[in-house]
Scaffold this active site. Structure first.
Site, PDB file in Angstrom:
ATOM      1  CE  LYS A  77      24.095 -34.051  48.099  1.00  0.00           C
ATOM      2  NZ  LYS A  77      23.569 -32.991  49.088  1.00  0.00           N
ATOM      3  CD  GLU A  88      21.487 -32.390  46.485  1.00  0.00           C
ATOM      4  OE1 GLU A  88      21.552 -33.549  46.910  1.00  0.00           O
ATOM      5  OE2 GLU A  88      20.800 -31.612  47.269  1.00  0.00           O
TER       6      GLU A  88
END
Ligand code: DER
Length: 230
Positions: A97, A106
Site C-alpha cells: 500500500k 493507514e
C-alpha cells in the site's frame, strides 16, 4: 471505465456490511472513497449510526463532506471494521500500500480493527509482491539520502517521490517524504524485508501490510465480486 465500476462495486459492497453502532476505519484512495460515499449516503438516508477514524486528510475531508461523524483513536477502544484499498494483493493476502502516501496512518488504523477489509479491482492481484508496484517508505527528509543508499545496498532501486501539483518532493500528512523502493524481480521474503525496513534509522513506516487483511473484496471486470478470506 470497467476498473472504476469494479472499484465502485467493492466500495458499495463493504458499505453494505456496516451496521449501526460500528466504529470504522476510513481508508484512503479512489476505491475506499466509493465506500465512504456509500456509507455517507446510508448515514443521511437511513440514519445509519456510525463513527469513523480517517486515515488521511483526504479521507477526513471526504468523510466530513459525506456527513460521517469522525473520532480519533483516543475516543474508541478499538475499531469494528477498517476498509482500505491496496496497490498489490498477493495470494497470501499480503499487501503493498502507499501509492497515496497514506500508508503510515493507514497501518495504525488497520491494526486497531477487528476486521480489515481490503478493496481492490482485479488488476491489483499479483503472484509475487513487488512485481507491479514499489514499496513506499516514509522517511524523515534529513534521512532521505542515507535511506536511499541503504535501500540500494539491499538491492532496491529507490526513487524519491516528486509532487505533480507541487514543485519538489511529495510531503506527507506528517511532513515527511516518500521514497518508492522498486524491486524489479519482486520480493523474495516480504517478512524479512518489512523487518529490515522498519529498523532503518529515519524510516517512519513502509507500505508492506503483511498478515493484516482479514478479507479482500475483488471487483472483477465482469461485474462480479470475489470475496477472499484469510
Ligand atoms: O495509498 C494507499 O494505500 C491506497 O489505499 C492505495 O494503495 C490504493 O488506492 P486506489 O484505491 O486509488 O487504487
Amino acid at each position: 471505465s470497467a476498473t472504476e465500476q469494479a472499484k465502485k462495486a467493492v466500495g458499495e459492497k463493504v458499505a453494505a456490511l456496516v451496521v449501526s453502532g460500528m466504529r470504522l476505519g476510513l481508508g484512503t484512495g479512489s476505491t475506499a472513497a466509493w465506500a465512504i460515499r456509500a456509507i455517507g449516503r446510508r448515514v443521511r438516508e437511513e440514519g445509519l449510526q456510525v463513527v469513523g477514524v480517517p486515515t488521511s486528510y483526504a479521507a477526513e475531508q471526504l468523510a466530513r463532506a459525506e456527513g460521517i461523524p469522525l473520532v480519533t483513536l483516543a475516543d474508541v477502544e478499538e475499531l469494528d471494521l477498517a476498509f482500505d484499498g491496496a496497490d498489490e494483493v498477493s495470494p497470501a493476502l499480503d499487501l503493498i500500500k502507499g501509492r497515496g502516501a497514506a500508508h503510515t496512518r493507514e497501518k495504525v488504523v488497520a491494526t486497531q480493527a477487528r476486521r480489515f477489509v481490503v478493496l481492490v479491482d482485479a488488476s491489483k492481484l499479483v503472484h509475487r509482491l513487488g512485481t507491479r508496484c514499489p514499496v513506499p517508505v516514509e522517511v524523515l527528509p534529513m534521512a532521505a539520502a542515507p535511506v536511499m543508499r541503504q535501500l540500494r545496498r539491499m538491492g532496491a532501486e529507490p526513487v524519491l517521490r516528486m509532487g505533480k501539483a507541487k514543485d519538489g518532493p511529495v510531503v506527507t500528512d506528517q511532513g515527511f517524504w516518500v521514497i518508492d523502493a522498486h524491486f524489479p524481480e519482486g520480493i523474495d521474503d516480504p517478512q524479512a524485508l518489512a523487518m529490515t525496513l522498519s529498523t532503518i534509522p529515519g524510516v517512519l513506516d513502509h507500505g508492506l501490510f503483511l498478515g493484516m487483511a482479514t478479507d479482500v473484496l475483488v471487483g472483477e471486470a465482469n461485474g462480479q465480486i470475489r470475496h477472499m478470506q484469510r
